[in-house]
Design a protein around this motif. Structure first.
Motif, PDB file in Angstrom:
ATOM      1  N   PHE A 436      32.518  -8.542  57.124  1.00  3.44           N
ATOM      2  CA  PHE A 436      32.120  -9.181  58.621  1.00  3.44           C
ATOM      3  C   PHE A 436      31.886  -8.267  59.615  1.00  3.44           C
ATOM      4  N   CYS A 438      30.600  -5.551  58.708  1.00  4.64           N
ATOM      5  CA  CYS A 438      28.801  -4.747  58.325  1.00  4.64           C
ATOM      6  C   CYS A 438      28.256  -5.680  58.598  1.00  4.64           C
ATOM      7  N   LYS A 439      28.570  -7.608  58.583  1.00  8.70           N
ATOM      8  CA  LYS A 439      27.528  -7.617  58.392  1.00  8.70           C
ATOM      9  C   LYS A 439      27.018  -7.829  60.132  1.00  8.70           C
ATOM     10  N   GLN A 440      27.710  -7.491  60.859  1.00  9.04           N
ATOM     11  CA  GLN A 440      27.472  -8.368  62.264  1.00  9.04           C
ATOM     12  C   GLN A 440      26.526  -7.142  63.218  1.00  9.04           C
ATOM     13  N   ARG A 441      26.466  -6.101  62.052  1.00 13.15           N
ATOM     14  CA  ARG A 441      25.747  -4.989  62.376  1.00 13.15           C
ATOM     15  C   ARG A 441      24.545  -4.992  61.906  1.00 13.15           C
ATOM     16  N   GLY A 442      24.507  -6.239  61.068  1.00 14.28           N
ATOM     17  CA  GLY A 442      22.518  -6.685  60.745  1.00 14.28           C
ATOM     18  C   GLY A 442      22.383  -6.512  59.125  1.00 14.28           C
ATOM     19  N   ILE A 443      23.901  -5.698  58.080  1.00 13.63           N
ATOM     20  CA  ILE A 443      23.602  -5.047  56.645  1.00 13.63           C
ATOM     21  C   ILE A 443      24.414  -6.761  56.473  1.00 13.63           C
TER      22      ILE A 443
ATOM     23  N   VAL B  75      25.238 -14.306  59.527  1.00 13.37           N
ATOM     24  CA  VAL B  75      26.219 -13.088  60.957  1.00 13.37           C
ATOM     25  C   VAL B  75      25.299 -12.325  60.650  1.00 13.37           C
ATOM     26  N   ASP B  76      24.647 -12.144  59.847  1.00 10.70           N
ATOM     27  CA  ASP B  76      23.970 -10.724  59.309  1.00 10.70           C
ATOM     28  C   ASP B  76      22.723 -11.067  59.912  1.00 10.70           C
ATOM     29  N   ALA B  79      22.950 -10.673  63.477  1.00 13.65           N
ATOM     30  CA  ALA B  79      22.489  -9.429  64.164  1.00 13.65           C
ATOM     31  C   ALA B  79      21.965  -8.479  64.841  1.00 13.65           C
ATOM     32  N   ARG B  80      20.390  -8.967  63.294  1.00  6.44           N
ATOM     33  CA  ARG B  80      19.477  -8.440  63.182  1.00  6.44           C
ATOM     34  C   ARG B  80      18.569  -9.117  64.279  1.00  6.44           C
ATOM     35  N   PHE B 101      26.673   4.650  57.238  1.00  2.48           N
ATOM     36  CA  PHE B 101      26.808   3.119  57.556  1.00  2.48           C
ATOM     37  C   PHE B 101      25.548   2.581  58.882  1.00  2.48           C
ATOM     38  N   ALA B 105      22.097   0.082  58.687  1.00  4.01           N
ATOM     39  CA  ALA B 105      22.650  -1.162  60.170  1.00  4.01           C
ATOM     40  C   ALA B 105      21.036  -0.955  60.537  1.00  4.01           C
ATOM     41  N   SER B 108      18.395  -2.199  58.378  1.00  3.22           N
ATOM     42  CA  SER B 108      17.955  -2.827  58.565  1.00  3.22           C
ATOM     43  C   SER B 108      17.597  -4.302  59.522  1.00  3.22           C
ATOM     44  N   VAL B 109      18.323  -3.354  60.654  1.00  7.90           N
ATOM     45  CA  VAL B 109      18.117  -4.122  62.132  1.00  7.90           C
ATOM     46  C   VAL B 109      16.606  -3.934  62.232  1.00  7.90           C
ATOM     47  N   LEU B 165      22.210   0.195  68.229  1.00  9.06           N
ATOM     48  CA  LEU B 165      21.350  -0.883  67.625  1.00  9.06           C
ATOM     49  C   LEU B 165      20.308  -1.339  68.398  1.00  9.06           C
TER      50      LEU B 165
END
Lengths: 485, 254
Positions: A436, A438-443, B75-76, B79-80, B101, B105, B108-109, B165
């Motif tokens: 979660f 990682c996903k919250q950071r867009g990954i 979720v992702d 974030a994006r 990391f 991140a 991806s954004v 980000l």
């Protein structure tokens, strides 16, 4: 609570990249195992008499074990009954038992290795890596022999070593893993057909990585190779082994023996990327990888280091070990074992401390996915005379999903009160909270799992020689990705 | 102008237990909203639902993010799209280097925004700038993500990621919890530097003290799953003086 479940199921079902077959005419002997077969293999290999005698002695010993039902059954593995009469023990591609030069090699075989990312023409090779390529029972090519021989380094197929350096082979072969060691070591000593031989003379630092690439191609065959590495006083060599096999519905047996001898002040670093065909996700097919690997630090201040990335095989039974005989010797074992589908792995090491001030380090990382089972089994034995021996062991397991298993079987035997032994073990799941985060950071979820798993293995992968660390990371990523090869 | 965030009558539960019982909240770009309230009032649940934690089941209401249905997004994807949450308990990722990391991140954004991925050198340069901006010890970014970080380091690392980000909406979930006064000030300074006209903040906190350093445009008080009081920064001071019991009495429908 199941964000990762679906992806993990995909991981567990992911496909094998090297599952194709090379169409090449092979000289494959009939299935079955008997003294006649041993003699047939010996004649194919043009063995000298002493080698035939070795084989027969090993075979008779193996027969005794087989008759007494002495197949090893102590591992945390469910091994189907293997019919040793239903295997062909010798298969040579292109009907040639040995090759003098690359021109003699069937282009189809060269293409095989090229497709595996192992081009055998020297000009195409990775700079700084010499390769011995073994397909089924035969070594087809060894590169950079000339350059290495100028330094007095011998790097050749086992067959050639028997022919040209019989005194070295006779002196060292079986000195670390005798045929009486175990069931599969006996079988190997009886039927082995090729492999790699390496000798580094005193004081020489081998300037390139030496590497053997093993490929099983023919159906219904087993691969039984031996590797023998001798590092003379004050020498150094880094050795790498890679393996793949086609996708087949029946199981194939791979029973290899690797022996390392490190003399005074010598250092040997042995790295393996094991990617045999693991079987399909339902557990059909795959290679049985029953391997005995052992090194001896024969004299003072010698050092042997095993690093392995185990991702393939339907069953892995393998314990690369070090006998610390000389004083102030060092043994290391660094391992990442990844299992998925119905794979089973029981792997680890033995560190046998005989000399004084000997030290050993064990770091094992097991990752289990799908319905696989992944066990670490390790023995640390400190003998009575091994004053001031030290060992540090760390065994970490990571579970991907909830249908797989991870087990740790550490054995400690200390007969000397000055020994210092430490053992740490952890088991973790790739946490929902980590994914979660990682996903919250867009990954994406896939990338998150890859990131977390490679983080988990990072300290081991960092031990691999650079070119192979890259390959290892890719392999792990592919294994995790579930991409079709 | 479309609000960055528009929450209407949001209801959510965890394991069948209703927590949010009809939350309304509208946040425009450039604004900083503080959400206060006693323990168990639903503040952190609101943050979790907005970020998309799966344990929380949405039972009703709508959430529009920049005019789009936020609850439909993964979720992702959220974030994006520029929704960032600073975690109350940042998660450790052993062996995963901060730079690796961040690279994944940030890229991806960027990819989502149609920008070119940053190479290692550009990323390092950016990390250096942003670390300086929020006064982060640059050694932190050489370590594994949150592994062995102190409480204060973890929280500062969250703000550092926020800076990297470049989100449209940043939700700070009790970022002040467990911090001593120096760490609190340093985190607050970081947030203040990152307040811009095109970015909105939702700052969730139990204590008024954070709001001495991060001055909010609006203060909302949550009680029993609803926002029961809204006002400006004075409201936070009133709460500090009178406690949450006062709110519970106010919240009783007349």
């Amino acid at each position: 609570m199941n964000t990762d479940t679906q992806y993990l199921h995909e991981v567990a079902a992911s496909d094998y990249e090297h599952g194709w077959v090379t169409e090449v005419v092979s000289d494959t002997i009939p299935k079955g195992l008997s003294e006649d077969i041993i003699r047939l293999i010996a004649s194919k290999k043009q063995d000298p008499d002493w080698m035939l005698e070795n084989r027969l002695r090993a075979f008779r010993y193996w027969q005794k074990l087989e008759a007494a039902d002495q197949r090893p059954n102590w591992a945390h593995l469910s091994i189907p009954a293997i019919d040793f009469q239903n295997i062909s023990y010798y298969s040579a591609p292109g009907s040639k038992p040995k090759y003098e030069s690359l021109e003699e090699v069937d282009p189809e075989i060269l293409r095989t290795f090229e497709r595996l990312g192992i081009p055998l023409q020297e000009q195409k090779l990775l700079a700084g890596v010499a390769v011995d390529a073994v397909i089924d029972s035969v070594s087809v090519a060894t590169s950079f022999k000339e350059e290495l021989s100028q330094l007095g380094i011998i790097f050749c197929s086992f067959t050639e070593a028997i022919e040209k350096h019989p005194e070295l082979v006779q002196k060292y072969m079986g000195s670390v893993v005798p045929y009486t060691d175990n069931f599969y070591a006996a079988l190997n000593a009886a039927v082995f057909s090729d492999g790699s031989f390496c000798y580094i003379p005193p004081g020489v630092r081998c300037p390139m990585e030496l590497s053997t690439y093993f490929r099983i191609n023919e159906a219904g065959t087993g691969q039984f190779e031996r590797t023998l590495i001798v590092a003379d006083k004050g020498s150094y060599v880094s050795y790498l082994e890679g393996c793949t096999a086609p996708r087949r519905d029946d199981n194939q047996l791979h029973a290899a023996v690797v022996e390392i001898i490190a003399h005074e002040d010598a250092e040997v670093k042995y790295s393996t990327i094991q990617n045999w065909y693991p079987g399909d996700s339902g557990g059909t097919g795959g290679v049985f990888n029953f391997v005995t690997k052992r090194g001896i630090c024969l004299e003072d201040r010698a050092k042997i280091s095993w690093t392995q990335l185990e991702t393939g095989s339907s069953i892995t039974w393998k314990y690369p070990s070090v006998i610390l005989k000389g004083d102030n010797t060092k043994g290391e074992f660094y391992s990442v074992a990844f299992t998925k589908g119905r794979q089973q792995a029981d792997t680890g090491t033995k560190m046998l401390h005989l000399g004084r001030n000997t030290s050993s380090t064990i770091i094992s990382k097991g990752i289990s996915a799908g319905r696989s089972s992944n066990s670490y089994r390790g023995l640390v034995r400190i003998n009575r005379k091994a004053d001031n021996a030290r060992n540090f062991s760390q065994c970490d397991s990571m579970l991907l999903g909830d249908r797989c298993g991870a087990h740790t079987f550490p054995y400690l035997e200390t007969s000397n009160p000055t020994a210092q032994v430490e053992h740490e073990a952890t088991t973790s799941k790739v946490g929902e909270d980590q994914i979660f985060y990682c996903k919250q950071r867009g990954i994406s979820e896939q990338d998150a799992i890859k990131l977390i798993v490679s983080g988990f293995c990072q300290e081991i992968l960092a031990k691999l020689p650079m070119e192979f660390a890259v390959e290892a990371r890719k392999l792990l990523a592919i294994e995790l990705e579930g991409s079709v090869g | 102008m479309t609000p960055v965030l528009e929450v209407k009558n949001l209801k959510a539960s965890v394991e069948g237990l209703p927590i949010l019982k009809g939350v309304d909240l509208t946040v425009y770009a450039g604004e900083l909203h503080a959400i206060m309230g006693p323990n168990g009032s639903g503040k952190s649940t609101l943050a979790s639902v907005l970020a998309g934690r799966e344990e929380y089941e949405v039972n009703g209401g709508t959430v529009l993010y920049q005019g789009e249905d936020l609850l439909e997004m993964e979720v992702d994807e959220r974030a994006r799209e520029g929704l960032f949450m600073a975690f109350q308990y940042p998660v450790e990722l052993p062996g995963v280097s901060m730079m690796n990391f961040l690279k994944q991140a940030v890229n991806s954004v960027r990819e989502h925004r149609g920008q070119k991925p940053l190479g290692a050198a550009a990323l390092l340069r950016m990390a250096k700038e942003k670390a300086a901006l929020i006064n982060l010890d640059s050694r932190l970014k050489k370590r594994s993500v949150n592994e062995g970080f102190s409480g204060g380091e973890k929280k500062r690392n969250e703000i550092f990621q926020l800076a990297m980000l470049d989100p449209r909406l940043a939700i700070l979930d009790e970022t002040d919890s467990g911090l001593d006064i120096d760490a609190l000030r340093s985190v607050a300074d970081g947030v203040n530097v990152l307040r811009t006209d095109d970015r909105a903040f939702v700052v969730i906190t139990h204590y008024q003290r954070l709001l001495n350093h991060i001055v909010p445009d609006y203060v909302h008080v949550m009680y029993d799953g609803r926002i029961v009081l809204s006002g400006n920064k004075e409201l936070a001071l009133q709460l500090e003086a009178r406690g949450y019991d006062w709110v519970s009495q106010e919240a009783v429908p007349a």
